[in-house]
Design an enzyme around this catalytic site. Structure first.
Site, short mmCIF file in Angstrom:
data_model
loop_
_atom_site.label_atom_id
_atom_site.label_comp_id
_atom_site.label_asym_id
_atom_site.label_seq_id
_atom_site.Cartn_x
_atom_site.Cartn_y
_atom_site.Cartn_z
N GLY A 252 -20.59 39.66 4.22
CA GLY A 252 -20.19 38.45 4.93
C GLY A 252 -18.80 37.99 4.48
O GLY A 252 -17.96 37.60 5.30
N ASP A 253 -18.55 38.04 3.17
CA ASP A 253 -17.24 37.64 2.64
C ASP A 253 -16.15 38.59 3.15
O ASP A 253 -15.04 38.18 3.51
CB ASP A 253 -17.25 37.65 1.10
CG ASP A 253 -18.35 36.77 0.55
OD1 ASP A 253 -18.73 35.80 1.22
OD2 ASP A 253 -18.85 37.08 -0.56
P1 ATP Z 1 -23.35 38.14 2.26
O1 ATP Z 1 -23.97 36.75 2.20
O2 ATP Z 1 -24.01 39.14 1.35
O3 ATP Z 1 -21.88 38.14 2.13
P2 ATP Z 1 -23.96 37.94 5.12
O4 ATP Z 1 -25.44 37.79 5.35
O5 ATP Z 1 -23.12 36.74 5.20
O6 ATP Z 1 -23.70 38.71 3.75
P3 ATP Z 1 -24.06 40.19 6.95
O7 ATP Z 1 -24.50 39.70 8.27
O8 ATP Z 1 -25.07 40.90 6.11
O9 ATP Z 1 -23.36 39.00 6.16
O10 ATP Z 1 -22.84 41.20 7.13
C1 ATP Z 1 -21.60 40.83 7.69
C2 ATP Z 1 -21.12 41.93 8.61
O11 ATP Z 1 -20.94 43.14 7.88
C3 ATP Z 1 -22.10 42.25 9.74
O12 ATP Z 1 -21.92 41.39 10.84
C4 ATP Z 1 -21.70 43.71 10.05
O13 ATP Z 1 -20.57 43.72 10.89
C5 ATP Z 1 -21.31 44.25 8.67
N1 ATP Z 1 -22.48 44.90 8.05
C6 ATP Z 1 -23.30 44.39 7.12
N2 ATP Z 1 -24.29 45.26 6.80
C7 ATP Z 1 -24.08 46.35 7.55
C8 ATP Z 1 -24.75 47.61 7.71
N3 ATP Z 1 -25.84 47.93 7.01
N4 ATP Z 1 -24.26 48.49 8.59
C9 ATP Z 1 -23.14 48.22 9.30
N5 ATP Z 1 -22.46 47.05 9.21
C10 ATP Z 1 -22.92 46.13 8.35
#
Ligand code: ATP
Length: 309
Positions: A252-253
């Site tokens: 996410g970051d």
């Molecule tokens: P964090 O809080 O750990 O920073 P988050 O929950 O805010 O994560 P995610 O939705 O998990 O963020 O991930 C952000 C973006 O990263 C997703 O929208 C996607 O584009 C990419 N991403 C994350 N995990 C994957 C994956 N397993 N495969 C492909 N892209 C991914």
């Protein structure tokens, strides 16, 4: 210059334990120690992909000194307000056998009123040089829960876009500060609305309601399912290729960093979303939190399919 705001930084220490057991002592290799805090992750990724961020927030004690030294070594500019209490440490024990992670996260220092006032003055100075602000993460004790609303007001006054990535009450107040963009994941969006948005349509409706309050864009991240960028009049959906993720913590970051970078470059919105997803994906391929390789980002950019909904 992109100014990143980390109000509650940490030293993240992780230990790999061959077979972690409660109630037992474990001999371990030296821990892996990194500067932590969501906007510091954003800064590291920004630096890697070719931007020159400046980090601000609160740092205190020897832990604060250590974080500044690390940023110096990484040639990342910083201008933190020094506080009296010690910056926190967060511990993670990674069990190599099961792959599970047990974490101990210190609540962190209590920031005093005069330190908050000092930050506001310093932040307003930094805004004179800034072209964008990224504020991410939780708030330390002592800092009012409405602080991101104030940050929003200050950046709006200075006519500088604010990208905000936080959750819970700080997000609720933050939205009232009308940031340019927020980046919730599905859980954070549900927490905000108080409902479980199960379908994509419901999530988009919830995001549109946020936009009607003055937030220009909601970047809804959906992990391996990609992301949706919602504005009052536009909706772009990004689908990401299937990968074997190593550790998606910090994706996410990294996504926020990619979005900030592309917005700075004045790319079209669909291209900005592609950059955001490529950085999130590239982070998921690394074992270190908030880390991408530019070549990997470049390699995956064409594979991210963005369509208008
Ligand atoms: P964090 O809080 O750990 O920073 P988050 O929950 O805010 O994560 P995610 O939705 O998990 O963020 O991930 C952000 C973006 O990263 C997703 O929208 C996607 O584009 C990419 N991403 C994350 N995990 C994957 C994956 N397993 N495969 C492909 N892209 C991914």
């Amino acid at each position: 210059m992109i100014v990143t705001v980390t109000l509650n930084p940490a030293i993240d220490v992780s230990y790999r334990v061959p077979n972690f057991q409660m109630d037992q002592g474990h001999r371990v290799e030296n821990g892996n120690k990194t500067p932590g805090g969501k906007a510091l992750n954003v800064s590291r990724v920004l630096k890697e992909i070719g931007s020159a961020p400046l980090c601000t927030g609160f740092l205190g004690g020897q832990s604060g000194v250590w974080i500044q030294k690390q940023l110096d070594e990484q040639e990342i500019e910083h201008s933190f307000v020094t506080i009296k209490e010690e910056t926190r440490t967060c511990l993670a024990m990674i069990d190599e056998k099961s792959g599970t992670q047990t974490e101990l996260m210190e609540i962190g220092p209590v920031v005093k009123n005069e330190e908050i006032e000092k930050f506001k003055v310093s932040f307003q100075h930094l805004l004179k040089e800034a072209t964008m602000v990224v504020a991410s993460g939780s708030l330390p004790s002592g800092v009012p829960v409405s602080f991101y609303q104030e940050i929003g007001a200050l950046t709006r006054e200075a006519n500088i876009p604010l990208l905000l990535d936080t959750s819970g009450e700080p997000l609720k107040f933050g939205i009232e500060g009308k940031p340019f963009l927020i980046k919730p994941n599905q859980t954070e969006l549900s927490q905000y609305t108080g409902k479980v948005e199960s379908t994509l349509e419901e999530m988009i409706e919830a995001a549109k309601a946020i936009c009607s309050q003055g937030v220009q864009y909601v970047l809804l991240s959906l992990g391996a399912e990609g992301a949706v960028l919602i504005g009052e009049d536009v909706i772009w959906q990004a689908k990401v290729p299937r990968i074997t993720a190593v550790s998606p913590v910090g994706s996410g970051d990294s996504m926020v960093a990619g979005m900030a970078y592309a917005l700075q470059k004045k790319y079209d919105l669909d291209e900005c979303l592609r950059w955001a997803c490529a950085c999130g994906l590239a982070n998921a391929l690394e074992s270190t939190t908030g880390m991408v390789q530019t070549e990997i980002v470049q390699q995956y950019l064409p594979e991210i399919k963005v369509t208008a909904l």
